[in-house]
Design an enzyme around this catalytic site. Structure first.
Site, PDB file in Angstrom:
ATOM      1  N   SER A  73       0.856  -1.184   0.000  1.00  0.00           N
ATOM      2  CA  SER A  73       0.000   0.000   0.000  1.00  0.00           C
ATOM      3  C   SER A  73       0.889   1.231   0.000  1.00  0.00           C
ATOM      4  O   SER A  73       2.071   1.162   0.363  1.00  0.00           O
ATOM      5  CB  SER A  73      -0.845  -0.040   1.278  1.00  0.00           C
ATOM      6  OG  SER A  73      -1.323   1.237   1.617  1.00  0.00           O
ATOM      7  N   TYR A 121      -1.499  -1.482  10.335  1.00  0.00           N
ATOM      8  CA  TYR A 121      -1.437  -1.573   8.875  1.00  0.00           C
ATOM      9  C   TYR A 121      -0.174  -0.900   8.326  1.00  0.00           C
ATOM     10  O   TYR A 121       0.516  -1.433   7.447  1.00  0.00           O
ATOM     11  CB  TYR A 121      -2.700  -0.933   8.283  1.00  0.00           C
ATOM     12  CG  TYR A 121      -2.876  -1.194   6.819  1.00  0.00           C
ATOM     13  CD1 TYR A 121      -3.401  -2.400   6.370  1.00  0.00           C
ATOM     14  CD2 TYR A 121      -2.514  -0.235   5.871  1.00  0.00           C
ATOM     15  CE1 TYR A 121      -3.557  -2.651   5.014  1.00  0.00           C
ATOM     16  CE2 TYR A 121      -2.670  -0.476   4.527  1.00  0.00           C
ATOM     17  CZ  TYR A 121      -3.194  -1.682   4.101  1.00  0.00           C
ATOM     18  OH  TYR A 121      -3.344  -1.922   2.747  1.00  0.00           O
TER      19      TYR A 121
HETATM   20  P1  NAD Z   1     -11.002  -7.038   0.027  1.00  0.00           P
HETATM   21  O1  NAD Z   1     -11.551  -7.011   1.405  1.00  0.00           O
HETATM   22  O2  NAD Z   1     -11.896  -6.796  -1.137  1.00  0.00           O
HETATM   23  O3  NAD Z   1     -10.240  -8.415  -0.228  1.00  0.00           O
HETATM   24  C1  NAD Z   1      -9.464  -9.045   0.751  1.00  0.00           C
HETATM   25  C2  NAD Z   1      -9.307 -10.507   0.398  1.00  0.00           C
HETATM   26  O4  NAD Z   1      -8.530 -11.126   1.426  1.00  0.00           O
HETATM   27  C3  NAD Z   1     -10.648 -11.261   0.359  1.00  0.00           C
HETATM   28  O5  NAD Z   1     -10.604 -12.223  -0.663  1.00  0.00           O
HETATM   29  C4  NAD Z   1     -10.706 -11.926   1.726  1.00  0.00           C
HETATM   30  O6  NAD Z   1     -11.534 -13.088   1.778  1.00  0.00           O
HETATM   31  C5  NAD Z   1      -9.247 -12.276   1.903  1.00  0.00           C
HETATM   32  N1  NAD Z   1      -8.874 -12.555   3.275  1.00  0.00           N
HETATM   33  C6  NAD Z   1      -9.034 -11.786   4.380  1.00  0.00           C
HETATM   34  N2  NAD Z   1      -8.606 -12.440   5.472  1.00  0.00           N
HETATM   35  C7  NAD Z   1      -8.152 -13.654   5.032  1.00  0.00           C
HETATM   36  C8  NAD Z   1      -7.586 -14.770   5.679  1.00  0.00           C
HETATM   37  N3  NAD Z   1      -7.395 -14.820   7.009  1.00  0.00           N
HETATM   38  N4  NAD Z   1      -7.248 -15.836   4.925  1.00  0.00           N
HETATM   39  C9  NAD Z   1      -7.464 -15.841   3.577  1.00  0.00           C
HETATM   40  N5  NAD Z   1      -7.986 -14.798   2.920  1.00  0.00           N
HETATM   41  C10 NAD Z   1      -8.328 -13.722   3.649  1.00  0.00           C
HETATM   42  O7  NAD Z   1      -9.811  -5.991   0.066  1.00  0.00           O
HETATM   43  P2  NAD Z   1      -8.863  -5.355  -1.075  1.00  0.00           P
HETATM   44  O8  NAD Z   1      -9.020  -3.896  -0.975  1.00  0.00           O
HETATM   45  O9  NAD Z   1      -9.025  -6.033  -2.372  1.00  0.00           O
HETATM   46  O10 NAD Z   1      -7.444  -5.689  -0.439  1.00  0.00           O
HETATM   47  C11 NAD Z   1      -6.512  -6.581  -0.997  1.00  0.00           C
HETATM   48  C12 NAD Z   1      -5.125  -6.205  -0.538  1.00  0.00           C
HETATM   49  O11 NAD Z   1      -4.814  -4.914  -1.061  1.00  0.00           O
HETATM   50  C13 NAD Z   1      -4.981  -6.097   0.980  1.00  0.00           C
HETATM   51  O12 NAD Z   1      -3.744  -6.649   1.377  1.00  0.00           O
HETATM   52  C14 NAD Z   1      -5.011  -4.623   1.225  1.00  0.00           C
HETATM   53  O13 NAD Z   1      -4.309  -4.260   2.385  1.00  0.00           O
HETATM   54  C15 NAD Z   1      -4.332  -4.104  -0.030  1.00  0.00           C
HETATM   55  N6  NAD Z   1      -4.623  -2.716  -0.341  1.00  0.00           N
HETATM   56  C16 NAD Z   1      -5.897  -2.291  -0.529  1.00  0.00           C
HETATM   57  C17 NAD Z   1      -6.121  -0.955  -0.817  1.00  0.00           C
HETATM   58  C18 NAD Z   1      -7.488  -0.401  -1.042  1.00  0.00           C
HETATM   59  O14 NAD Z   1      -7.624   0.826  -1.071  1.00  0.00           O
HETATM   60  N7  NAD Z   1      -8.514  -1.193  -1.231  1.00  0.00           N
HETATM   61  C19 NAD Z   1      -5.047  -0.076  -0.932  1.00  0.00           C
HETATM   62  C20 NAD Z   1      -3.782  -0.538  -0.739  1.00  0.00           C
HETATM   63  C21 NAD Z   1      -3.579  -1.861  -0.458  1.00  0.00           C
END
Ligand code: NAD
Length: 261
Positions: free
Chosen positions: A143, A156
């Protein structure tokens, strides 16, 4: 078809960014292993949809990324079925927003386990197979918080900085074995993870949900636009490709200019 005959495992790919990356890889011809939580029927429909849309093999493993034994079992099963994993995307993640003195210790531990330690556990199991085949791509979805901090996100910010360090270390260890490691530092993408933190941020700052979107989330991004899943997935496709062989150890922002401040 940049990824034909390759196999990619994407953790946390039942939703959001991970699902977008898995589908983009499949579009490029890769077999994919999905992972993550959710409704069993919905996940089966996502899995079958990938096979139908792109003519590749798609598997699903529901391993809990907070459990090292489950991670090891998932990795070994995938390696046995596909003969190796070419592209590993460590994407599963959760978030919790709270002032440090109110931050629940159990949430700290869960974020550390899922967002950081899981990337170590997947990597350590797949590493020998990547070395043996002299090819590997490790893509860590981090991120902008791997580069800059925000208040109320102590866990985080700490773990995403940790993911950056792990990425650089893997790049050095993999350099002579055809293995690259890179981190994608996404800005705000409107996925369920971000939608959930809007009310918590509103509470922590004493402002409305609309003010959180305008004055907190998009205020950080000079473009004033959310980053899209497709934009992140396109970078992941590049990093997974042969063309990216010399791109390693990088911490790449896709953040609408956020970290240029
Ligand atoms: P999301 O909530 O849509 O997806 C998260 C995924 O992780 C889901 O498939 C969920 O089932 C899975 N997950 C959560 N806990 C789990 C566990 N214990 N075991 C297995 N799977 C698990 O979120 P997203 O926004 O798509 O996030 C994906 C990644 O991107 C994350 O690491 C997040 O920190 C990172 N990220 C997101 C953003 C944003 O703005 N959305 C920005 C920067 C980084």
């Amino acid at each position: 078809m940049h990824l034909k005959n390759k196999t990619a495992l994407v953790t946390g790919s039942t939703s959001g960014i991970g699902l977008g990356i898995a589908r983009a890889f499949a579009r490029e011809g890769a077999n994919v292993i999905l992972n993550g939580f959710g409704d069993a029927a919905e996940i089966e429909s996502l899995r079958a949809g990938i096979e139908h849309d792109f003519g590749v093999k798609a598997r699903y493993d529901g391993a809990d990324m907070s459990k090292p034994d489950a991670i090891e079992a998932m990795m070994k099963k995938a390696i046995a079925e596909f003969g190796g994993i070419d592209v590993l995307v460590n994407n599963a993640g959760i978030q919790h927003v709270a002032p440090v003195e109110e931050f629940p210790p159990a949430k700290w531990d869960a974020i550390l386990a899922i967002n950081l330690s899981a990337a170590f556990h997947t990597t350590r199991v797949v590493w020998p197979a990547m070395k043996a085949r002299k090819f590997g791509r490790i893509i860590n979805v981090a991120s902008a918080h791997a580069l800059v901090a925000s208040p109320f996100k102590s866990a985080y910010v700490a773990v995403t900085h940790g993911v950056a360090g792990l990425t650089k270390t893997l790049a050095l260890e993999g350099a002579e074995h055809g293995i690259t490691a890179n981190a994608i530092c996404a800005g705000y993408v409107l996925t369920p993870l971000v939608e959930k933190q809007i009310p918590d941020t509103a509470k922590a700052r004493g402002i409305s949900n609309e003010q959180v979107i305008r004055d907190v989330l998009l205020a950080a991004q000079p473009t004033k636009q959310f980053v899209t899943v497709d934009q992140v997935a396109a970078l992941a496709v590049y990093l997974a490709s042969e063309a990216a062989a010399s791109t390693t150890g990088t911490i790449i922002p896709v953040d609408g200019g956020w970290t240029a401040h």
